[in-house]
Design a protein around this motif. Structure first.
Motif, PDB file in Angstrom:
ATOM      1  N   LYS A  31     -18.059   5.716  10.087  1.00 14.04           N
ATOM      2  CA  LYS A  31     -18.520   5.610  11.441  1.00 14.04           C
ATOM      3  C   LYS A  31     -19.211   4.255  11.763  1.00 14.04           C
ATOM      4  O   LYS A  31     -19.621   3.777  10.802  1.00 14.04           O
ATOM      5  CB  LYS A  31     -19.637   6.862  11.694  1.00 14.04           C
TER       6      LYS A  31
ATOM      7  N   HIS B 172     -20.082  11.301   6.347  1.00 15.48           N
ATOM      8  CA  HIS B 172     -20.533  11.541   4.737  1.00 15.48           C
ATOM      9  C   HIS B 172     -21.328  12.821   4.808  1.00 15.48           C
ATOM     10  O   HIS B 172     -21.484  13.710   3.762  1.00 15.48           O
ATOM     11  CB  HIS B 172     -21.244  10.601   4.265  1.00 15.48           C
ATOM     12  N   TYR B 173     -21.740  13.798   5.973  1.00 13.32           N
ATOM     13  CA  TYR B 173     -22.407  15.010   5.755  1.00 13.32           C
ATOM     14  C   TYR B 173     -21.318  15.984   5.506  1.00 13.32           C
ATOM     15  O   TYR B 173     -21.470  16.752   4.730  1.00 13.32           O
ATOM     16  CB  TYR B 173     -23.141  15.136   7.278  1.00 13.32           C
TER      17      TYR B 173
ATOM     18  N   GLU C 187     -35.911  12.480   8.367  1.00 12.49           N
ATOM     19  CA  GLU C 187     -35.941  11.339   7.266  1.00 12.49           C
ATOM     20  C   GLU C 187     -37.484  10.675   7.385  1.00 12.49           C
ATOM     21  O   GLU C 187     -38.102  10.748   8.444  1.00 12.49           O
ATOM     22  CB  GLU C 187     -35.125  10.279   7.617  1.00 12.49           C
TER      23      GLU C 187
ATOM     24  N   ARG D 235     -32.223  -2.336  10.109  1.00 12.12           N
ATOM     25  CA  ARG D 235     -31.085  -2.304  10.729  1.00 12.12           C
ATOM     26  C   ARG D 235     -31.307  -2.249  12.366  1.00 12.12           C
ATOM     27  O   ARG D 235     -30.689  -1.801  13.104  1.00 12.12           O
ATOM     28  CB  ARG D 235     -30.295  -0.975  10.519  1.00 12.12           C
TER      29      ARG D 235
ATOM     30  N   TYR E 245     -28.694  -3.074  14.727  1.00  8.05           N
ATOM     31  CA  TYR E 245     -27.541  -1.618  15.003  1.00  8.05           C
ATOM     32  C   TYR E 245     -28.453  -0.630  15.780  1.00  8.05           C
ATOM     33  O   TYR E 245     -27.950  -0.007  16.830  1.00  8.05           O
ATOM     34  CB  TYR E 245     -27.126  -1.340  13.780  1.00  8.05           C
TER      35      TYR E 245
ATOM     36  N   ASP F 109     -26.577   7.793  16.173  1.00  9.19           N
ATOM     37  CA  ASP F 109     -26.463   7.431  14.833  1.00  9.19           C
ATOM     38  C   ASP F 109     -26.413   8.850  14.005  1.00  9.19           C
ATOM     39  O   ASP F 109     -25.708   8.804  12.862  1.00  9.19           O
ATOM     40  CB  ASP F 109     -27.879   6.727  14.342  1.00  9.19           C
ATOM     41  N   MET F 110     -27.046   9.847  14.534  1.00  9.42           N
ATOM     42  CA  MET F 110     -27.100  11.253  13.729  1.00  9.42           C
ATOM     43  C   MET F 110     -26.447  12.337  14.396  1.00  9.42           C
ATOM     44  O   MET F 110     -25.641  13.095  14.005  1.00  9.42           O
ATOM     45  CB  MET F 110     -28.479  11.528  13.269  1.00  9.42           C
TER      46      MET F 110
ATOM     47  N   HIS G 288     -23.202  13.581  12.667  1.00  9.74           N
ATOM     48  CA  HIS G 288     -23.526  14.456  11.419  1.00  9.74           C
ATOM     49  C   HIS G 288     -24.061  15.798  12.088  1.00  9.74           C
ATOM     50  O   HIS G 288     -23.600  16.694  11.277  1.00  9.74           O
ATOM     51  CB  HIS G 288     -24.767  13.686  10.580  1.00  9.74           C
TER      52      HIS G 288
ATOM     53  N   LYS H  98     -36.499   9.862  12.519  1.00 11.61           N
ATOM     54  CA  LYS H  98     -36.987   8.989  11.582  1.00 11.61           C
ATOM     55  C   LYS H  98     -38.557   9.015  11.504  1.00 11.61           C
ATOM     56  O   LYS H  98     -39.330   9.210  12.559  1.00 11.61           O
ATOM     57  CB  LYS H  98     -36.381   7.789  11.867  1.00 11.61           C
TER      58      LYS H  98
ATOM     59  N   LYS I  37     -38.337  13.973   4.096  1.00 12.29           N
ATOM     60  CA  LYS I  37     -37.062  14.131   3.944  1.00 12.29           C
ATOM     61  C   LYS I  37     -36.886  15.371   4.012  1.00 12.29           C
ATOM     62  O   LYS I  37     -36.949  16.052   2.975  1.00 12.29           O
ATOM     63  CB  LYS I  37     -36.663  13.143   2.931  1.00 12.29           C
TER      64      LYS I  37
ATOM     65  N   THR J 264     -33.245  18.015   4.886  1.00 10.13           N
ATOM     66  CA  THR J 264     -31.935  18.184   5.564  1.00 10.13           C
ATOM     67  C   THR J 264     -31.662  19.860   5.404  1.00 10.13           C
ATOM     68  O   THR J 264     -31.327  20.106   3.970  1.00 10.13           O
ATOM     69  CB  THR J 264     -30.917  17.381   5.082  1.00 10.13           C
TER      70      THR J 264
END
Ligand SMILES: NC(=O)C1=CN([C@@H]2O[C@H](COP(=O)(O)OP(=O)(O)OC[C@H]3O[C@@H](n4cnc5c(N)ncnc54)[C@H](OP(=O)(O)O)[C@@H]3O)[C@@H](O)[C@H]2O)C=CC1
Ligand SMILES: O=C1O[C@H](COP(=O)(O)O)[C@@H](O)[C@H](O)[C@H]1O
Length: 508
Positions: A150, A180-181, A218, A225, A228, A237-238, A242, A342, A347, A349
């Motif tokens: 991505k 990657h999730y 997070e 970054r 970006y 981004d998320m 994801h 963020k 953290k 998930t």
């Protein structure tokens, strides 16, 4: 597994170093790579085979979960590596690459099965795919596959443009889009949990489930970054990738035999049933936030606007919370709450499935005391699946207490997401890769949100770093009579919840 030549664009970059080489090494140690396997690394840097191997070895030492492995095995692994200087724009470099690939295939006497992994910026995808096609690299007698990272586009239109261009060189079934999730062990277990347990299948619907909560918080900020992230925000981004993928994986009714096309078809159906938002209504279902100064684990951190490289008046989102509804017979009426941010307190998930109130009993106190049943699929900080149920409290006679059952005790050596994904790509199993239909439908759902953000139709709430985001994200659930589970602030604020939270943490 069939012999494979793994051609890695971006072999000198950060992703290769931190994720791809350690994953390949772990697969090698677990004997999950093809017997005949060759890796050709590419980049502009003037590396040699020897300096390439030195870099790969360092990356294993720094990032592999099998760091302590015998030097002989490391050396054996490194023998598969070759390096070729390639500038993405130079046609002749692809001819040189073709010769090297063919030479390796002849040396190993293997069929020309070629996996092209693009670990480079998305602006190069189209060019590389076209060069692979034109140079003949993609037209040998074996199979070819394209693995891409991505972001797959910046909005709906750019995603469509990119896909159209890629499809000139690779068919959809040859394209493996990494999210990657989808490689996270607990997301993969979610599928197995449903598939192999009739009891879970039976209650996986709006009759028994009150709401679903998906969190990806997070503690890190924008880090290095800014260039970006300030153009992307949490939504691109998320959320678009994801989090919507986690929603799809939760909401599908998993077919008993989960062939890739079946799983992906079911995911597509979920996205098609997701109630669309109109731009004007976005503010009632989406909360947008941006972190202010605060402290993370006792250390002061700066406001997003004070981060190096961030535009001084940036309206970029670093936090998004949303309420979504799936309009199908399984999920109608069940809110899906999603959030990501963020600079959050911790953290974390996880997916939490909150089951509906227990059936009315003769004594009303039973219902008052009993905590809801929860199924918790936790990816971070721990990897576990927990079931919360109520039992009698032996110390306080007559009272109930929630207990948490670990559904995978003792099972803690999970493969990294990239290990599973690379192994699947080598096998040609696309179950845990994002199909274009899902990507397109995700962008289509998010598009009005992007426009509403752009036009400032949604307030941007500042939240202190080290918290759980703006209070409005709590209100989003509170208006429906729910709250986010396992936010530790509840321990301080809500006495009634305290026992439940402590009970959960005590069992962690
Ligand atoms: N890093 C991460 O954790 C993650 C990265 N990604 C995605 O993965 C991709 C790669 O990211 P990352 O490794 O961080 O990026 P880096 O900037 O660290 O690496 C970029 C790579 O691209 C190569 N490259 C750049 N321009 C050219 C060119 N003109 N010709 C040939 N090679 C070129 C560089 O090689 P050289 O300098 O030798 O030319 C380098 O190997 C991106 O799409 C990113 O969005 C996705 C998820 C996480
Ligand atoms: O893709 C991304 O993911 C990471 C978070 O991944 P996780 O596996 O650590 O949860 C995020 O930090 C990054 O901004 C984003 O690009």
């Amino acid at each position: 597994m069939e012999p494979t030549t793994f051609v890695l664009f971006g072999a000198t970059g950060d992703l290769a170093k931190r994720k791809i080489y350690p994953a390949l090494f772990n697969l090698f140690i677990d004997k999950k790579l093809p017997q005949s396997f060759s890796i050709i690394g590419l980049g502009r840097r003037e590396w040699t085979d020897a300096s390439f191997r030195t870099n790969v070895e360092q990356s294993i030492r720094d990032f592999s979960r099998r760091k302590g492995t015998d030097a002989v095995l490391v050396n054996e692994f490194l023998q598969a590596f070759r390096y070729s200087v390639l500038d993405i724009d130079r046609k002749e470099d692809y001819q040189k690459l073709l010769l090297l690939v063919e030479q390796r295939e002849q040396e190993l006497r293997v069929a020309p099965n070629r996996l092209f992994y693009l670990s480079v910026g998305p602006e190069y995808f189209e060019k590389i795919a076209a060069h692979i096609q034109e140079s003949g690299l993609g037209s040998a007698q074996g199979w070819k596959r394209l693995v891409i990272e991505k972001p797959f586009g910046h909005d709906l239109q750019s995603a469509r443009d990119l896909n159209e261009k890629l499809s000139k060189s690779f068919a959809e079934e040859e394209i493996y889009r990494i999210d990657h999730y989808l490689g996270k062990p607990m997301v993969q277990r979610l599928e197995a949990l449903q598939q192999t347990n009739p009891v879970i299948q039976a209650i996986w619907n709006n009759r028994y489930i009150a709401n679903v909560q998906i969190t990806a918080n997070e503690t890190v900020g924008v880090e290095e970054r800014a260039g970006y992230y300030d153009h992307v925000g949490a939504i691109r981004d998320m959320f678009q990738n994801h989090l919507l993928q986690m929603l799809m994986m939760t909401a599908i009714q998993v077919p008993s035999k989960s062939a890739a096309d079946k799983v992906r078809f079911k995911k597509k159906q979920v996205m098609e049933a997701l109630e669309p938002l109109q731009k004007q209504d976005v503010a009632s279902s989406i909360i947008r936030g941006q972190y202010a100064a605060g402290s993370i684990q006792g250390k002061p951190v700066v406001d997003y606007l004070a981060e190096p490289g961030i535009a001084p008046a940036s309206m970029n989102d670093t936090f998004v919370a949303a309420k979504l509804q799936i309009d199908n017979s399984f999920w109608r009426g069940v809110p899906f709450y999603i959030r990501t941010g963020k600079r959050m307190k911790e953290k974390s998930t996880r997916i939490v499935i909150e089951f509906s109130e227990p059936l009315k009993q003769s004594s009303s106190t039973v219902n008052e005391q009993a905590a809801p049943n929860l199924l918790v699929i936790e990816m971070s900080p721990n990897e576990k699946i927990m079931l919360q149920i109520n039992t009698k409290d032996t110390e306080n006679k007559g009272e109930f207490k929630p207990i948490q059952i670990d559904l995978n005790p003792g099972d803690h050596d999970f493969p990294e997401a990239y290990e599973s994904l690379i192994q699947d790509a080598l096998h040609g199993d696309a179950t845990f890769f994002a199909h274009w239909d899902e990507v397109e439908l995700s962008w289509a759902w998010v598009q009005p949100v992007l426009e509403a953000f752009e036009e400032n139709l949604v307030p941007l709430h500042k939240y202190a770093s080290g918290t759980y985001g703006p209070a409005e994200a709590d209100a989003l659930l509170a208006q429906d009579g729910f709250h986010w589970w396992f936010d530790s602030k509840l321990e301080q604020n809500n006495e009634a919840e305290e026992g439940k939270q402590y009970a959960y943490h005590a069992n962690h």
